[in-house]
Design a protein around this motif. Sequence first.
Motif, short mmCIF file in Angstrom:
data_model
loop_
_atom_site.label_atom_id
_atom_site.label_comp_id
_atom_site.label_asym_id
_atom_site.label_seq_id
_atom_site.Cartn_x
_atom_site.Cartn_y
_atom_site.Cartn_z
N UNK A 137 0.80 -1.22 0.00
CA UNK A 137 0.00 0.00 0.00
C UNK A 137 0.83 1.27 0.00
N UNK A 138 2.15 1.13 -0.11
CA UNK A 138 3.02 2.30 -0.12
C UNK A 138 3.85 2.29 -1.40
N UNK A 139 4.04 3.49 -1.95
CA UNK A 139 4.73 3.60 -3.23
C UNK A 139 5.66 4.81 -3.22
N UNK A 140 6.55 4.82 -4.19
CA UNK A 140 7.31 6.03 -4.52
C UNK A 140 6.72 6.57 -5.82
N UNK A 141 6.36 7.82 -5.82
CA UNK A 141 5.70 8.41 -6.98
C UNK A 141 6.52 9.58 -7.50
N UNK A 230 3.18 11.00 -14.32
CA UNK A 230 3.73 10.36 -13.12
C UNK A 230 4.01 8.89 -13.38
N UNK A 231 5.01 8.38 -12.67
CA UNK A 231 5.32 6.96 -12.64
C UNK A 231 5.27 6.50 -11.20
N UNK A 232 4.56 5.41 -10.96
CA UNK A 232 4.44 4.84 -9.62
C UNK A 232 5.41 3.66 -9.51
N UNK A 233 6.29 3.72 -8.50
CA UNK A 233 7.28 2.68 -8.26
C UNK A 233 6.96 1.93 -6.97
N UNK A 234 7.45 0.69 -6.83
CA UNK A 234 7.36 0.02 -5.53
C UNK A 234 8.07 0.85 -4.47
N UNK A 235 7.72 0.63 -3.22
CA UNK A 235 8.29 1.43 -2.13
C UNK A 235 9.81 1.31 -2.07
#
Length: 258
Positions: A137-141, A230-235
């Motif tokens: 539920x957590x990401x690097x954006x 935007x690009x959403x990455x795994x935490x």
Amino acid sequence: MEPPEFGQALAELALSGFEDYVNKTLPLELKLDADFAEEFHGADHSRVNLAFRRWQRRVYAYANRDIYPESQLSADVLEGGWQSEFLAGGWARSMPLKEVNYSWPQLRQSSEFRKLQSHISELAKLYLKRSGSSFGNKFRIFTWAEVFRKGDALRPSAHTDGGLFMGRYWPQLKKNSLKFNFEDPRGINPPFGKTHTHSIEEGAMSMFPIWASHFITPNMKSRTAVCYAFIVYPEDGNTMDFEDDGTGKFKIERVPLK
């Protein structure tokens, strides 16, 4: 749902930052970085937005020093850190310039931008659930602004740098001013090779596989269009192999009507 003022505030922040970059930062980069200047002057109509994104990558890197430790910031922040390819891309080999300010507090500290990031994070959970992926539920954006003045466009591109998916939000856009197109990933030979136009309008947000090649046609209207990509990455960074993306396994079957 957000009121129109939300998008207007984000559009104004992007336009202000873009003008400041074009008038102050970009001339300095071209003067001090010969390799960058050579590549920039030989590039196509996408070059200003790509250069703006390059600068914003470094803004992001300096703000995320757990990926790019202090000891790495004297080198190329786009190649430092334990995830060496995180956010790497065009012009990544160039050293950051000590004369250039790599910060954008007006945007990053604004309540509208933080709310946008929060919306993206919540929608990311739904996107990943529907695509059959699970990354917590957590990401690097990494979110960057793009500005399309009259005649500006963006050449085809796809990203395979370990992100989960990509998206675009349009806070300012005149109807029918430009097109947001996807290229067929199966190649150019018939019956494939077609281009799909995704309908967009002011205030709209779309999310799509990071490996999907897409481009923006020239803005044909006098009103400037503003986009937050935007690009959403795994935490834990760029740990996603695009070949493992569940959206690449979707199959469409035609079922005859009864």
